[in-house]
Write a protein that holds these residues in place. Structure first.
Motif, short mmCIF file in Angstrom:
data_model
loop_
_atom_site.label_atom_id
_atom_site.label_comp_id
_atom_site.label_asym_id
_atom_site.label_seq_id
_atom_site.Cartn_x
_atom_site.Cartn_y
_atom_site.Cartn_z
N UNK A 1 45.46 7.26 138.17
CA UNK A 1 44.55 6.75 139.20
C UNK A 1 43.10 6.82 138.72
N UNK A 2 42.92 6.95 137.38
CA UNK A 2 41.60 7.01 136.75
C UNK A 2 40.81 8.21 137.24
N UNK A 3 41.51 9.29 137.45
CA UNK A 3 40.82 10.52 137.84
C UNK A 3 40.63 11.37 136.59
N UNK A 4 39.38 11.62 136.27
CA UNK A 4 39.09 12.48 135.12
C UNK A 4 39.18 13.91 135.62
N UNK A 5 40.10 14.67 135.08
CA UNK A 5 40.20 16.05 135.55
C UNK A 5 40.31 17.05 134.42
N UNK A 6 39.92 18.26 134.74
CA UNK A 6 39.83 19.31 133.73
C UNK A 6 41.21 19.87 133.40
N UNK A 7 41.41 20.17 132.12
CA UNK A 7 42.49 21.11 131.82
C UNK A 7 41.84 22.33 131.17
N UNK A 8 42.40 23.48 131.46
CA UNK A 8 41.76 24.71 131.02
C UNK A 8 42.74 25.53 130.20
N UNK A 9 42.20 26.13 129.18
CA UNK A 9 43.06 26.94 128.31
C UNK A 9 43.63 28.12 129.07
N UNK A 10 44.95 28.26 129.04
CA UNK A 10 45.59 29.38 129.74
C UNK A 10 45.98 30.47 128.75
N UNK A 11 46.39 30.06 127.55
CA UNK A 11 46.84 31.03 126.54
C UNK A 11 46.31 30.58 125.18
N UNK A 12 46.42 31.48 124.19
CA UNK A 12 46.03 31.14 122.82
C UNK A 12 47.12 30.27 122.18
N UNK A 13 46.73 29.40 121.30
CA UNK A 13 47.72 28.63 120.56
C UNK A 13 48.48 29.53 119.60
N UNK A 14 49.68 29.12 119.16
CA UNK A 14 50.46 29.97 118.25
C UNK A 14 49.88 29.93 116.83
N UNK A 15 49.93 31.06 116.18
CA UNK A 15 49.50 31.13 114.77
C UNK A 15 48.11 30.59 114.57
N UNK A 16 48.00 29.67 113.62
CA UNK A 16 46.70 29.12 113.27
C UNK A 16 46.42 27.81 113.99
N UNK A 17 47.25 27.44 114.95
CA UNK A 17 47.09 26.14 115.62
C UNK A 17 45.70 26.00 116.23
N UNK A 18 45.17 24.79 116.15
CA UNK A 18 43.83 24.53 116.67
C UNK A 18 43.87 23.33 117.60
N UNK A 19 42.91 23.25 118.52
CA UNK A 19 42.80 22.02 119.32
C UNK A 19 42.55 20.83 118.39
N UNK A 20 43.05 19.69 118.76
CA UNK A 20 42.96 18.50 117.90
C UNK A 20 41.54 18.15 117.51
N UNK A 21 40.62 18.22 118.50
CA UNK A 21 39.26 17.80 118.17
C UNK A 21 38.65 18.69 117.11
N UNK A 22 39.05 19.97 117.10
CA UNK A 22 38.50 20.88 116.09
C UNK A 22 39.01 20.51 114.70
#
Lengths: 623, 771
Positions: B660-681
């Motif tokens: 519905x074209x609603x821009x909404x937040x997602x918030x980090x709940x836990x750490x990623x596993x191992x060395x995983x990083x967010x894609x933008x990083x």
């Protein structure tokens, strides 16, 4: 053909019937008659007629209310008034017919009375019988008199004059008339009918609906059933008037599936009405249109409660909803709805036809008109009766009912079915109307009257009725679902001799909580049998709990069966019939019951042929 | 003004006594009421005294009237309430509720004890949410004088996702009502009567056989331990709760993620989201098992001597940067996962355009998204701030193309049902000739693509001729009128003309929506369908009524961000040299004018491919260098030269855009596993390794600020729309040559992870056809 010509045609047909040469046999073929065996009687009659080459018309009529005399027939010969013969069985039919039809002997010994205001010959009018004499028959005026499957019979008995008159009036005037008559809901709660109609008429929503509540569920009650079976048009005419008054184009009859004969009669009646332009578009050439749909209930007691009825009517589970909103503002499909009991609707036509003044001449100060009751239990003459409101319980039991069966002591009367209460003999002079019964802890209910004698255990009675209500609880609200169950468990405990002193206190607190906190009428009244028996018969409870004794010798766990060695003639009948083989003894010598084997079924007690019974019951050391 | 307990209180018209009291901070106990549900009046605990009313009316069903004098608490009321609760507890295991050692035990006993059957609170998985305990504490109930009756009902554990122990049920009816009144399913009902009354399905069948959608709404409203989510019931108290949203489909349900030991253990729907606390089986139950797999990618890997060898980030980045330099810009392609956040998608397309100088970037779902974007960009649609899902509830008619939207797992179902309850007509158009109409559908037309188009053209013709002035101000009016006039009505066919009459009657002059899924566009000219849909909506006065049901969680956002080969951020055409100047200036680079789409890239159009989610490996042609950035290993890893571990949506923060074209937040709940990083990083690090400027983002907010600069219609979180553009009509001609493509099954994917494969219970649900 217009209404008047239909009516005069019907009148002529009726008059012809009354003076016709030849034989007409009326058979009481409502459910009560059928249960008593009228079908077998009819078969024998038919056989007799064929064998003797006699021609006769057989007309099935409804119940005249003398249920204790079923099966009964009325024989009309050569235009003479019909004579009623009661308590028939197939065996005596040939002899009776031979005497009456061929020998001209009216058989006074078998005749109950003449179905006419006057007597005939040596036989008095049936209305002079003690059971009928004190009654005022307004709703039941046609039951047992007319052929319920013939609309002409109803027309001839001033039928549909009410709607004809109402259609000349404004709907508001109809409501005013009904309000003035003082009639209150006959389903039990006693809400003024006229007010209910007015609320609905004034509600701002369309369309409006009318529902006829024919979900009569009280054990031992059959008023609505008999009325629908014996005079369906009376109820349907009431529906027409009600629908006209509130402005409803559509009506429902919510009727239990267990009433197949009533449903059949209603269906037939509706077809006839349509044929006569009394139902459908532009009724009796007025601007009023109305149709009726029959909706069969699936057998839940709670569906007699109006909100549960609505849920069931709309195809949902029959569970009550809290009020407000009342159905008058939001009922079927969320639209304003009037829900009236069968008997209320059955009375309306007469009120309109005869006027409010005439109707309000009957009854008491707060409750006008008459009320039907099904009089059952330990009473000599059971049946369907109609008396003015305010009639004393004593008059009903002793005059109409003829007193307690076998002349035992009158102990109490249960009014209002399983949700009602037990009124003790000491309160016999109370009049039956809404307020009086409520103040005595019972309710008017839809009109069940169950008479109890000294051999009735009040703990057992409370247990019996509570078994029914708790089983019929819809399960929605906590107090009704769980409270009644816990109460029943405590009663079971007391009945089985395991009662403790604190149980009475527990019962009282459970009863008051269920009464105060339940959602609908079922729960709110379910504890009534317990509350009233605790109120009037607390000593019986205490006997059960403290002395482990059932004074009425009913509660199985507290009684023992014994044989009086002096009275026993040693016939061996009890021994032969004992299912537990607990009785031993040689022929012509006193028998003995082995208490370890005895399962307390009571068969020996029932069948002992000795006068005064050699078998006797004891409880807690006394007989 | 009303008086409660002697205090004057203002009230809102239409509210119940219970709501008014609770709003004023006055507690009235109740177990059957629920804010989402109509009053029921079953538990009888909320009784009060009201002057002028007989007995004890229930506050949950009594509507406030001016001047009411109410008492919510006195000895008499408390006594009746205690008695009622006592009755309730005579059938609900109560040893830990009325025990005299309760307070000491509470202190020492930590968390629930896992046991076969629940006999008291310490053995109940739902102890912490139990409302019966709350009420017992309030009423100070110390003893149950009645004989306890354990109902001894079998534990029901043969269905996926949740367990049912009706021995704990207090028959408040919330689950029944939510299932019937909110979800419109009616799987659950009261059965039997008297004290045997219980909650069950028809004929006591399994939920799997009772059209249950396993949405979990019943579990969420249960006030006791009777219904509990199997996957998360024994973890006890969560360490933390994080408000976020789900990315497993595009509806955008909001959730509170409960985490423990750095794992998301449960997802509880939030009532403030656009679906009002209603979710589906994927969001409600699948997230923990989907994301907590032990085989998550934890380390970057490089293929050396034919084997993938774990390396550190620096080595991996250096390796990729070196390798990419060897390919010409035209031969490098990027596949953007529809599950990326807006920030990652923005960074990824910027990386493509600035670092690699290529427009070879696209989403795997472009067959569906690209025709929609074309039409949406062309036709402006003003959208009310409430959002399309809330609007859906107000519709008088809803046309649905494709059956998938009615699958019980769709979180749009409650909104459609709400509209239906208010009298909306639901029209389903699909081509599944053998299947019967789903629940709640009023009209089910079985039409192929060409027939559907003909139906639409017929409707357009009728609507336009009924009121041609309505659309006078629309862009393209002249050309549109011409195409209507040129239309040969006889080509529609008799059957279709009949349906046209029927449907037009329903939709003209009233509010409505058209929802369609990817199956609806499976043909050689999908644009014709989308155009026709837009025409109908504009002609019926509902320019904002289009709802495309994307499979990918952030399909809308990815396209908004310009991670497709035709558009730059904010739908700037890459061929529009005037508009791209702005970007060239902002990014300090020149931009290529052409790009390859998803199919072209996979089909040998590029030599080096950067995947942000696994694609079917069989489709790849002539790839020399393959980068896979994902959360789980997959078959395509055998071909990958580099594997980069990414974070899942519970492990990063950012924004996503729902259907519905609603821009909404997602918030980090836990750490990623191992060395995983967010894609933008990962992308930023790579860009920096390649010596590209403009990738020094410090946080996801930093990127969002740049997004706001470049995408004019996104100014903050919330619904976006093009402003001040009149709607556009689309001229058309009756098509006769359209090939219908075979429909594909729904895509239950989150990046490389197939939910059906990874979550056993979901597979069982799918196999029963119930998802």
């Amino acid at each position: 053909m217009n209404f008047n010509s239909r009516r005069s045609k019907a009148l002529k047909k009726w008059d012809d019937l009354k003076v016709r040469k030849g034989i007409i046999i009326y058979v009481g073929a409502a459910s009560c008659g059928r249960a008593a065996g009228c079908d077998a009687v009819t078969a024998v009659i038919n056989k007799y007629l064929t064998e003797n080459n006699l021609k006769a018309d057989i007309i099935e009529v409804g119940c005249i209310g003398l249920c204790c005399f079923e099966p009964m027939i009325y024989i009309q010969k050569d235009g003479n008034p019909p004579i009623c013969y009661a308590n028939l069985n197939p065996k005596i039919i040939p002899a009776l017919f031979e005497d009456v039809l061929q020998k001209g002997d009216v058989r006074k010994d078998l005749a109950l009375g003449v179905i006419d205001k006057k007597g005939y010959g040596s036989i008095p009018s049936i209305y002079e019988r003690p059971m009928l004499k004190p009654q005022v028959r307004i709703v039941l005026r046609n039951c047992g008199i007319i052929d319920p499957t013939d609309i002409d019979h109803y027309l001839a008995r001033n039928g549909y004059l009410g709607i004809n008159k109402a259609l000349q009036m404004k709907p508001e005037e109809v409501i005013k008339e009904v309000k003035k008559s003082g009639i209150r809901g006959r389903g039990g709660a006693g809400f003024p009918t006229g007010m209910k109609w007015e609320f609905c008429r004034n509600a701002k929503s369309e369309p409006k609906y009318l529902v006829c509540n024919a979900d009569e569920g009280d054990p031992g009650a059959f008023m609505n059933r008999s009325l629908l079976e014996g005079d369906p048009h009376a109820v349907l005419e009431g529906m027409l008037i009600a629908a006209y008054a509130i402005g409803a184009p559509h009506g429902y009859i919510y009727i239990r599936e267990e009433y197949p004969l009533a449903i059949e009669r209603l269906k037939k009646a509706i077809l006839q009405m349509q044929e006569y332009n009394i139902l459908g578009e532009k009724i009796l050439d007025s601007d009023f249109s109305f149709d009726i749909e029959i909706k069969k209930g699936a057998g839940a007691f709670v569906c007699g409660e109006e909100t549960a009825l609505l849920a069931s009517l709309m195809g949902k589970r029959g569970m009550p909803m809290p009020r407000p909103p009342f159905p008058a503002t939001s009922g079927v499909w969320g639209k304003p709805t009037v829900i009236n009991n069968v008997e209320t609707l059955g009375t309306i036509a007469t009120i309109i036809r005869e006027g409010w003044k005439w109707y309000s001449g009957y009854g008491s100060e707060t409750a006008k008109g008459t009320k039907t009751f099904s009089l059952v239990g330990k009473i000599k003459r059971t049946g369907l009766i109609e008396v003015p409101l305010g009639t004393k319980i004593r008059d009903i039991v002793y005059e109409i009912g003829g007193g307690v069966l076998n002349d035992k002591k009158f102990k109490a009367v249960q009014t209002g079915g399983p949700s009602g209460g037990c009124i003790p003999a000491s309160k016999m002079d109370l009049g039956v109307d809404y307020e009086t019964l409520t103040s005595a802890g019972a309710i008017m209910g839809s009109g069940g009257l169950i008479v109890m004698d000294e051999e009735t255990c009040m703990v057992d009675i409370a247990h019996y009725f509570l078994t029914f209500t708790q089983e019929e609880s819809c399960g929605k609200c906590t107090p009704c679902r769980i409270g009644t169950r816990r109460m029943l468990e405590i009663l079971e405990k007391i009945k089985s001799g395991k009662g403790e002193e604190r149980d009475i206190e527990l019962l009282e607190y459970l009863a008051s909580t269920v009464k105060n906190a339940s959602l609908c009428g079922l729960g709110q009244t379910a504890p009534n049998p317990v509350i009233t028996t605790l109120r009037y018969f607390i000593d019986e409870y205490e006997e059960h709990i403290k002395n482990k004794r059932c004074p009425a010798l009913v509660c199985k766990d507290l009684i023992t069966f014994n044989i009086d060695a002096e009275k026993c003639i040693g016939c061996g009948i009890c021994k032969k019939n004992c299912p537990a083989e607990a009785i031993s003894g040689e022929t012509k010598k006193a028998h003995v019951i082995d208490l370890n084997k005895c399962i307390k079924c009571g068969i020996c007690y029932q069948i002992c042929p000795v006068e005064g019974k050699a078998v006797y019951k004891t409880s807690g050391g006394s007989s | 003004m009303i008086t409660i307990n002697g205090k004057k209180i203002t009230y809102k018209e239409g509210k119940t006594v219970l709501e008014t009291a609770r709003d004023a901070g006055i507690y009235i106990p109740s177990l059957c009421t629920h804010q989402e549900l109509e009053p029921f009046g079953a538990c009888r605990l909320c009784i009060v005294k009201i002057e002028g009313m007989q007995g004890f009316p229930t506050s949950c069903t009594t509507v406030v009237r001016d001047g009411m004098v109410i008492i919510t608490e006195d000895e008499e009321l408390q006594k009746v309430r205690r008695n009622v609760l006592e009755m309730l507890l005579s059938e609900h295991p109560n040893t830990c509720i009325v025990c005299k050692d309760k307070s000491e035990c509470e202190e020492c006993h930590f968390g629930p004890t896992k046991a076969g059957r629940v006999t008291g609170c310490n053995f109940c998985p739902n102890k912490e949410i139990c409302e019966v305990r709350e009420v017992a504490d309030y009423l100070g109930l110390e003893d149950v004088r009645l004989l306890f009756e354990y109902k001894n009902l079998p534990l029901e554990r043969d269905d996926p996702f949740f367990d049912r122990d009706y021995n704990l049920c207090i028959l408040c009816g919330r689950c029944v009502r939510v299932c019937q009144d909110i979800r419109g399913r009616g799987t659950l009902a009261f059965t039997q009567r008297s004290h045997r009354t219980k909650i069950s399905t028809a004929f006591d069948k399994l939920h799997l056989d009772s059209e249950c959608g396993f949405c979990g709404a019943c579990v969420d409203v249960c006030p006791t331990g009777a219904l509990s989510a199997r996957g998360s019931k024994w973890y006890g108290d969560a360490d933390s709760c994080t408000d976020s949203a789900c990315l497993l489909c595009s509806v955008g349900c909001t959730f509170s993620f409960e985490s423990k030991w750095n794992r998301v253990m449960a997802a509880i729907p939030r009532r403030d989201g656009s679906t009002g606390g209603q979710a589906c089986s994927r969001g409600r139950f699948c997230i923990p098992q989907l994301l907590n797999g032990s085989d998550r990618l934890k380390q970057p890997m490089i293929r050396k001597n034919g084997k993938l060898i774990p390396v550190n980030w620096d080595e991996a980045m250096t390796y990729v940067a070196e390798k990419l330099k060897k390919f010409t810009n035209d031969k490098i392609g990027i596949i953007a996962s529809p599950s990326l956040t807006n920030e990652s998608a923005y960074t990824l397309q910027k990386f493509a355009r600035v670092a690699l100088h290529t427009n070879n970037i696209d989403v795997p779902t472009s067959d569906f998204t690209s025709p929609i974007m074309k039409t949406i960009v062309a036709s402006s649609s003003a959208i009310s701030n409430e959002g399309k899902i809330k609007n859906l509830e107000k519709a008088k008619w809803i046309i649905v193309l494709g059956r998938r939207i009615f699958l019980p797992s769709s979180a749009l179902n409650p909104s459609i049902y709400r509209a239906k309850k208010k009298g909306a007509k639901i029209i389903l158009i699909d081509n599944e000739t053998k299947a019967k109409a789903p629940r709640n559908v009023d009209v089910n037309l079985k039409l192929g693509v060409i027939q559907t188009l003909n139906l639409f053209y017929g409707i357009i013709y009728k609507l336009f001729n009924a009121n041609p002035n309505l659309v006078k101000d629309c862009v393209n009016y002249g050309a549109f009128v011409k195409s209507v006039k040129n239309m040969d009505k006889n080509k529609l066919g008799k059957d279709i003309s009949k349906q046209v009459e029927k449907i037009t009657k329903i939709i003209e002059n009233s509010k409505g929506c058209i929802i369609f899924d990817q199956g609806a566009l499976r043909c050689s000219n999908p644009e014709a369908i989308v155009n026709a849909i837009m025409n109908i909506l504009i002609l019926s006065g509902n320019p904002d009524g289009v709802i495309p049901y994307y499979d990918g969680g952030n399909d809308q956002g990815i396209c908004d961000m310009g991670a497709t080969h035709q558009y730059l951020p904010g739908y700037t055409m890459i061929s529009d040299s005037a508009s791209i100047k702005k970007f060239e200036k902002l990014w300090g680079t020149t931009l290529p004018k052409k790009g390859k789409n998803y199919r072209e890239m996979l089909d040998g159009g590029v030599k080096a491919l950067y995947l942000t989610e696994a694609v079917p490996e069989k489709k790849l042609r002539n790839i020399e260098f393959l980068i896979l950035q994902d959360i789980y290993p997959s078959k395509i890893m055998d071909k990958a030269d580099v594997v980069l571990p990414a974070c899942a949506f519970t492990e990063e923060s950012g924004t996503v855009t729902s259907l519905e074209r609603r821009v909404q937040k997602i918030t980090q709940a836990v750490e990623g596993p191992g060395l995983a990083k967010p894609d933008w990083k990962i992308i930023c690090d790579l860009a920096k390794k390649m010596g590209t400027k403009g990738f020094d983002y410090k946080s996801h907010q930093h990127i969002f600020r740049e997004i706001k600069e470049t995408v004019p219609f996104i100014s903050s979180e919330g619904i976006w729309s093009f402003k001040d553009k009149p709607p556009r009509l689309f001229p058309f001609t009756i098509e006769e040559k359209i090939n219908e493509l075979p429909s594909t099954p729904p895509r239950y994917h989150y990046r490389g992870a197939d939910i059906v494969e990874r979550v056993d219970d979901f597979r069982i649900q799918i196999e029963k056809g119930g998802a």
